[in-house]
Design an enzyme around this catalytic site. Sequence first.
Site, short mmCIF file in Angstrom:
data_model
loop_
_atom_site.label_atom_id
_atom_site.label_comp_id
_atom_site.label_asym_id
_atom_site.label_seq_id
_atom_site.Cartn_x
_atom_site.Cartn_y
_atom_site.Cartn_z
CD GLU A 74 4.11 0.28 6.97
OE1 GLU A 74 4.93 1.07 7.79
OE2 GLU A 74 3.82 1.46 6.05
CG ASP A 93 -0.25 0.08 2.55
OD1 ASP A 93 0.62 -0.47 2.48
OD2 ASP A 93 -0.72 0.59 3.40
#
Length: 470
Positions: free
Chosen positions: A173, A109
């Site tokens: 994350e 991400d």
Amino acid sequence: MADHPDRADRPDPAAPAADEEPGDAGAVDATALEEVVRFTSDLIRMDTTNRGGGEGHERPAAEYVAERLAEAGLDPVLLEKSRGRTNVVARIEGTDPEADALLVHGHLDVVPADPDEWRVHPFSGEVSDGVVWGRGAVDMKDADAMVLALVRAWARAGIRPRRSVVLAFTADEEDTAAYGSGFLADQHADLFAGCTESIGESGAFTFHPGDGRRIYPLAAGERGTAWMTLTAKGRAGHGSKINAENAVTRLTSAVTRIGEHRWPVRLTETVRAGLTELAALHDVPLPDLSDADPDRLARSVDELLERIGPAAALVANTVRNSANPTMLDAGYKVNVIPGSASAHVDGRVLPGTEREFAATLDQLTGEDVEWDFLHHEIPLQAPVAAPTYRALREALLHFDPGAHVVPYCMSGGTDAKQFSRLGVENYGFMPLRLPEGFDYQAMFHGVDERVPVSALRFGVRVLDRAIRAL
């Protein structure tokens, strides 16, 4: 977007440079040097923006990674806590069945990016002038690409590492990791059986202090995450009337105290080791870093940071805890005093100081404001005087022998926090050799994020040597 001249007659920036030495590259062949650039570009083009609060979609990047791993003969597993929030895990069996396994992790991400602010579209993955552009170029689709290119090179060469290697490409994350490493650690711990150490993001990049030297901070610690919500209660009323129980006033007073608080110096083993090596590198006398007098220790450390110049940026944010107010929420109309008000504070906590941190927040918020954790993760510390640290250091110096490697504690956090629940010690080690003037730290979550092609190729080579030496 900036206009670019015709590049038809210019060399391909993704082609191996003439001065690269394949004989010194271990398992890394010309195909790997091409693939690491292409994979970085391809992954950037997949918009995996994480907007927080569960809003994200890593699936396209996860499928891409899984396909590349499967082509290398691995058996990747795709795992989701929620639809579209996809993680990939695969295992490479080592040659020594008695050895502990090594976890290599990276996230898929990225944080949001506004195209209007960028010279090149943030999801273009454009490769031009020897640089790969786009959101995730350093945080951290470049590292994902390096790992992919490396394991595929191993497959072509028939190489297996001594230790089994578990690969984890995670979701979420950039928020709480609830859909990523937290989910994996809590629900799929069996996939990480035998893992005792890991390597992940935010370490082993070139830092240029401006004097011609090159420093590589090798991360052996992280401050803990302490995101907090503050809530003030008061007496609602008309804005025209005097009100000594104004919730907004109570809240802002507490927020001001927190923002202005000077936290005491608290030196961890990692930070003390970093200061020691930086002082020696700059020929600066080392003060007594075990001084029991807090005021004297603070003066000594602040003076040392000043004397080591730009290199102080590597340690200045980790000699103390911190708490920064970031959000405020109160009221709905200018002439109405609200009955409550809230704020968010981003706190970061050094190993061994969590109780002190909480007690200080109790004192700073006072009787009229309550606080609680919005998200809380522990600080981490891995040993510097250990064979793993030495092997990682040697791999960097092998490919950049004139450089200096120093221990480093990250001011923020990574997926290593969640994986630590499984008993895994982490080192931040995703190597990049960067040119003078390239501000690596500014690229994180910044505008015009980009990574040099040469840095990617350096990283693949260093990772190869390091992982096979562990």
